[in-house]
Write an enzyme that holds these catalytic residues in place. Sequence first.
Site, short mmCIF file in Angstrom:
data_model
loop_
_atom_site.label_atom_id
_atom_site.label_comp_id
_atom_site.label_asym_id
_atom_site.label_seq_id
_atom_site.Cartn_x
_atom_site.Cartn_y
_atom_site.Cartn_z
N LYS A 185 0.83 -1.21 0.00
CA LYS A 185 0.00 0.00 0.00
C LYS A 185 0.87 1.26 0.00
CE LYS A 185 -4.05 -2.23 0.79
NZ LYS A 185 -3.61 -3.64 0.60
C1 PLP Z 1 -4.12 -4.76 -0.06
C2 PLP Z 1 -3.28 -5.99 -0.12
C3 PLP Z 1 -3.49 -6.99 -1.11
C4 PLP Z 1 -4.60 -6.92 -2.12
O1 PLP Z 1 -4.41 -5.91 -3.08
P1 PLP Z 1 -5.62 -5.40 -3.98
O2 PLP Z 1 -5.11 -4.23 -4.72
O3 PLP Z 1 -6.72 -5.03 -3.00
O4 PLP Z 1 -6.04 -6.52 -4.87
C5 PLP Z 1 -2.64 -8.08 -1.12
N1 PLP Z 1 -1.65 -8.22 -0.20
C6 PLP Z 1 -1.44 -7.30 0.77
C7 PLP Z 1 -0.35 -7.53 1.76
C8 PLP Z 1 -2.23 -6.14 0.84
O5 PLP Z 1 -2.01 -5.24 1.82
#
Ligand code: PLP
Length: 495
Positions: free
Chosen positions: A114
Amino acid sequence: MQYISTRDSSLRYSAAQAIVQGLSRDGGLFLPETIPALTAEDLQSMVGMTYQQRAVKVMKAYLDEFTEEELAEYAAKAYAVPGKFDDAAVTPIHSTHHKTHFLELWHGPTCAFKDMALQMLPYLLTASLRKTGEEKTACILVATSGDTGKAALEGFRDVDGTRIMVFYPKDGVSEIQQLQMVTQEGSNVDVCAVVGNFDDAQTGVKTIFSDEALRAELAGRGYFLSSANSINWGRVLPQIVYYVATYAELVKRGDIQMGDQINFCVPTGNFGNILAGYYAKRMGVPIDKLLCASNANNVLTDFIRTGIYDRNRPFHTTISPSMDILISSNLERLLYLLSGSDAEVRGYMEQLNKTGRYEVSKDMLEKIQDNFLCGFCDDERTTNAIGKVFSHGKYLMDTHTAVAYTVMMDHRAATGDATPTVVVSTASPFKFCDSVLTALGVQDQRGGVEILDQLAEVSGKAAPAPLAGLKGKARRFNQVVEKQQMADVVREALV
Ligand SMILES: *Cc1c(COP(=O)(O)O)cnc(C)c1O
């Protein structure tokens, strides 16, 4: 370049308007009207660039109203300030085999992917506010189930012209995640626990957004409410960058030749990350297949196989919690990209709202299957994969990455596909110490932050500095409220 809504393509918006608004008034998501093309020469020119330079090149193609100088400044602040990312490459690639590469997106301040978008979004958002003539201070409200809240806090901390308030469910986040948030530094940040679960926190934030009287009151004090939600175009765009950058980097390292096809396998929840990969493919990056990897919440696996999206199913709590999602919001953008029809998308979304289910046309399903492969993996196989990969070459995966790795291996076993594949690694294993230690065969686990040391000892890897540093940190935020009191918290903070 103009932006349109997935549910009404008759109106045009600037990129800055799309970023400021976040969600279109018709409930649709903003996307660029056309997809800029990267030629082979463009890609070749990026081979010798830094991550920041590649970011400028990709983002500029989508953001007419921003100059290269502006974008270079944001990229430097987001990715190159010392101490933010612990690797000069920003998104280093670790190869366990000449055709298996792990793209590590967790070297930022909160140790999860993120950060890639939330380190950039504050600069895009504040500049967009200026460009649209908005003079008020943006107050970002976030309801979080874990990773997003901390990444948003780190991204917006001490960014001029912004305030950020994060609400998390009191008993709905891990001990480490809670510590990460309540020890947050910065002069413009607030963190508050809400009695209840994630839905309670989320409902509380939605209620605040729809409270016109409160908005008017805050406007009078110079504040404007905004969100850092994953459906904002300003979060998708910075994610396109690492798909393009990874291709350039693999060419640079000699792992592939310019023009060779590669696959990406992406652990997926809200479909934001993998959607960015699809944009990179549409721009011209030689990507053959995008593998959509799910955990036991395999609504997307079923969708890609059958064309039927059906959220009416049990919700599973898994050891890869960031993928525990039954409605993948960003899928709506893919439906628009493949159909080009706002009416068709509106129809599917109305059905989803009413019945929790829709079925796409045969034509749409074919297009999806031309680009996407899919698979899922339960907790047991996730755990086994972590243990196996570690014992073979001492590479340590987190639970989300392990889901993607397993799905890639299943695909290879089933088809013999020998295309070089990049597994998108979305979190540091130290964010999920308990599940990772279990996978390494350690049953007797320490509590609190001590578990970080335990995983470090067992794995021989060092915990990332931002997590190791939690130990001595002071708790700054102890407030716990009922969801009905959340508006008061906002009112009291924004004086
Ligand atoms: C948010 C997240 C995901 C999923 O990503 P999306 O963009 O929502 O598909 C996968 N792994 C981790 C560690 C995340 O924080």
